[in-house]
Design an enzyme around this catalytic site. Structure first.
Site, mmCIF file in Angstrom:
data_model
loop_
_atom_site.group_PDB
_atom_site.id
_atom_site.type_symbol
_atom_site.label_atom_id
_atom_site.label_comp_id
_atom_site.label_asym_id
_atom_site.label_seq_id
_atom_site.Cartn_x
_atom_site.Cartn_y
_atom_site.Cartn_z
ATOM 1 N N ASP A 1 92.279 61.139 -13.669
ATOM 2 C CA ASP A 1 91.670 62.462 -13.571
ATOM 3 C C ASP A 1 91.180 62.920 -14.943
ATOM 4 O O ASP A 1 91.755 62.564 -15.974
ATOM 5 C CB ASP A 1 92.685 63.494 -13.072
ATOM 6 N N THR B 1 85.111 59.465 -14.459
ATOM 7 C CA THR B 1 86.428 58.839 -14.505
ATOM 8 C C THR B 1 86.704 58.085 -13.203
ATOM 9 O O THR B 1 85.846 57.978 -12.331
ATOM 10 C CB THR B 1 87.527 59.895 -14.722
ATOM 11 N N GLY B 2 87.935 57.598 -13.065
ATOM 12 C CA GLY B 2 88.324 56.851 -11.892
ATOM 13 C C GLY B 2 88.957 57.675 -10.794
ATOM 14 O O GLY B 2 89.473 57.102 -9.828
ATOM 15 N N ASP B 3 88.932 59.005 -10.913
ATOM 16 C CA ASP B 3 89.495 59.851 -9.860
ATOM 17 C C ASP B 3 88.807 61.210 -9.948
ATOM 18 O O ASP B 3 87.647 61.292 -10.339
ATOM 19 C CB ASP B 3 91.014 59.973 -10.032
ATOM 20 N N ASP B 4 89.505 62.300 -9.586
ATOM 21 C CA ASP B 4 88.889 63.624 -9.609
ATOM 22 C C ASP B 4 88.505 64.007 -11.036
ATOM 23 O O ASP B 4 89.236 63.740 -11.998
ATOM 24 C CB ASP B 4 89.859 64.666 -9.047
#
Length: 456
Positions: free
Chosen positions: A230, A249-252
Site C-alpha cells: 500500500d 504500487t502493488g496494492d491500494d
C-alpha cells in the site's frame, strides 16, 4: 521509469483533473502545515560517522545524530541533513521538534538483513501483527508519542529494498509481520513531503493514532506484483491531509483503516476528518482510494477530490465483513477520472480474514452516507460491484453525474444496498434508482458545512 518521466506523466494527467493546480494547497479544514519550519540547529549525518557508499551500515550514525539533537528539542528544534549519497541503514527512531531533510541526490537504503529491523509489539487496535501472530518488524523510520516532526527534502529517495521481504513473505518463511518505510504512532503535527519512496517491504507510509498529518508532494513506487505494498495508510488518525502525490504500487494507493475486529472495536479510535486531493496513480492489484478492510474503530468525514487513476483493478473501494463492527460514513468523493479500470466502484461486505477466533460474527459494520459524484471513466470493464451484507443493508449510497464507458454487458452487480442516483450511465442498478435527494445523500454542501464548523 525514470523520476523525470513519472513527474512529467503526473503533470500531464493532472491537467485533465478539475481546475486545481499541482502546487496549490488545500483550502479545506486541514490545519496549515508545511515543511518550512525554521530549525535553529542543524547537523549533517556525516558528522556522526555516516558513509554514503551504499555498503557501510549507518544505523548507529543516524541514531547517534538524533540522540545528540534531542538536547535542542526545547530550543526551537533541530534538523538532521542527509547529503547526496547512498546511506544504508537499519531502523532508527525520531524525536519531537525534528526535521530530517534529504538532498535531492540522497538515498536512504533499508538494510536487507532482517535483524536490522527490530521486532516491536503489535498495535493494540490489531491485537497481533497484521500478517502473523505476535510482534512486527519496526519501520525503517519510526517514531512514537512525538510532536512537530518533518520528513522532507529536495525529492530525495527512501528505498526499502523490499524484494527480499516480498520473497520471504511469498515463501512463508517470515516469523513476524513485515515493516513499513515510515510509521509514526501517537504523534501530532507530522509533515512528510517532497520525497520519493520506493520498494517498501509492506505499507509505505503508516500514520497510526496520529493527528494533524500532512503528506504532500510525494512519489511512492513499487512493482505491481509486490504483495501488500500500500502507498499511504492513515490508521485510527484524524485531521489528515494527503495532497499532490503520484503513487504506483502493488496494492491500494491510499487506504484508510481503524483497527481489526474485536481489537479495533475495543480500542475505539476512529479515523476522521481526512482530506485527499490531487492524486494520480495506478493500482493494478488494488484500488486508488480504499476504506478498510480493517475499519472496526470507525471511519467518517472523508473528502477526496481531483483523483486520476489508470491501469487499476478498482477505482474506489470499501472493504468490510461480519465481525468488523465499526462504520464507514460521511464519505464524499468527487471529480474522479478513470482509465482502463476493471471495476470503477466496489463495495464488498464479505472481505478479509480475522485476527483470531474471538471475533464476534454478529458485530456488523455500518456503511452509510457514501456519495460519489462527477466521475468519468473510459475503458471500464464493470461500473460497480456493490455487495452489502444480508440483514445489514448498506444505505444512502448515492451516485451523481457518473459516466462510465463500460465494456461489460453486465455493468452493475448489486445486493443488500440502498441509495439513490441521478445522471448515471450506464443506468445504475435497481436499488439505487431512487431520486437523488440531499436528505439521504452526503452532499458537497454537507462537506462545506462540516469544514466551516471545524474551522470555527
Amino acid at each position: 521509469m525514470k523520476r523525470s518521466a513519472v513527474l512529467l506523466e503526473t503533470l500531464m494527467i493532472l491537467a485533465t483533473v478539475g481546475q486545481s493546480s499541482w502546487a496549490a494547497l488545500s483550502t479545506s479544514s486541514c490545519k496549515e502545515m508545511g515543511s518550512s519550519t525554521y530549525r535553529p540547529h542543524t547537523v549533517t549525518v556525516t558528522e556522526f560517522g555516516a558513509v554514503g557508499d551504499g555498503v557501510t551500515l549507518n544505523t548507529k550514525a543516524f541514531q547517534n545524530a538524533i540522540f545528540y539533537l534531542h538536547s535542542f528539542a526545547d530550543k526551537g528544534g533541530a534538523q538532521l541533513f542527509v547529503p547526496a549519497g547512498k546511506w544504508l541503514t537499519g531502523s532508527f527512531s525520531l524525536i519531537s521538534h525534528l526535521t530530517i531533510s534529504l538532498d535531492k541526490d540522497a538515498v536512504i537504503i533499508g538494510s536487507m538483513d532482517s535483524s536490522d529491523w527490530p521486532v516491536i509489539d503489535p498495535l493494540p487496535s490489531y491485537g497481533r501483527g497484521r500478517e502473523l501472530p505476535g510482534g512486527r518488524h519496526q519501520s525503517l523510520i519510526h517514531g512514537s508519542n512525538l510532536t512537530d516532526v518533518i520528513i522532507t527534502g529536495g525529492n530525495g529517495t527512501i528505498n526499502g529494498q523490499g524484494s527480499v521481504w516480498w520473497d520471504w513473505f511469498n515463501n512463508h518463511i517470515l516469523n513476524y509481520t513485515r515493516p513499513h518505510l515510515i510509521e509514526l504512532i501517537y504523534s501530532t503535527g507530522v509533515v512528510i513531503s517532497n520525497l520519493t519512496f520506493i520498494n517498501s517491504p509492506f505499507w509505505a507510509i503508516h500514520p497510526v493514532y496520529c493527528s494533524q498529518v500532512l503528506i504532500q508532494n510525494v512519489t511512492i513506487l513499487a512493482p505491481p506484483d509486490s504483495p501488500n505494498t500500500d502507498g499511504i495508510d492513515p490508521d485510527s488518525s484524524s485531521n489528515v491531509c494527503i495532497e499532490d502525490c503520484y503513487i504506483s504500487t502493488g496494492d491500494d494507493l491510499i487506504v484508510i483503516k481503524s483497527g481489526w475486529d474485536e481489537y479495533g472495536i475495543s480500542y475505539a479510535h476512529p479515523s476522521s476528518n481526512i482530506s485527499i486531493r490531487r492524486i494520480v496513480g495506478e493500482a493494478k492489484s488494488g484500488a486508488g482510494i480504499a476504506f478498510g478492510s480493517e475499519m472496526s474503530g470507525g471511519i467518517s468525514d472523508v473528502e477526496a477530490e481531483d483523483i486520476s487513476l489508470f491501469n487499476s483493478l478498482y477505482g474506489i473501494r470499501i472493504k468490510t465483513s461480519p465481525g468488523r463492527g465499526g462504520y464507514v460514513q460521511y464519505i464524499h468523493i468527487s471529480n474522479v477520472v478513470l482509465n482502463n479500470v476493471n471495476i470503477a466502484i466496489g463495495i464488498t461486505g464479505q472481505y478479509g480474514e480475522h485476527p483470531d477466533e474471538n471475533f464476534d460474527p454478529n458485530a456488523l459494520p455500518i456503511i452509510k452516507m457514501i456519495t460519489l459524484e462527477d466521475i468519468k471513466g473510459t475503458n471500464i470493464k464493470h461500473a460497480g460491484t456493490l455487495e452489502g451484507i444480508q440483514g445489514d443493508n448498506f444505505s444512502s449510497i448515492c451516485l451523481f453525474n457518473v459516466h462510465l464507458n463500460v465494456t461489460s454487458s453486465s455493468p452493475w452487480q448489486c445486493s443488500y444496498i440502498q441509495g439513490s442516483s441521478n445522471l448515471v450511465s450506464p443506468e445504475s442498478c435497481e436499488p439505487l434508482r431512487n431520486p437523488y435527494q440531499t436528505s439521504v445523500c452526503y452532499t458537497a454542501n454537507h462537506v462545506r458545512t462540516q469544514n466551516l464548523v471545524q474551522a470555527a
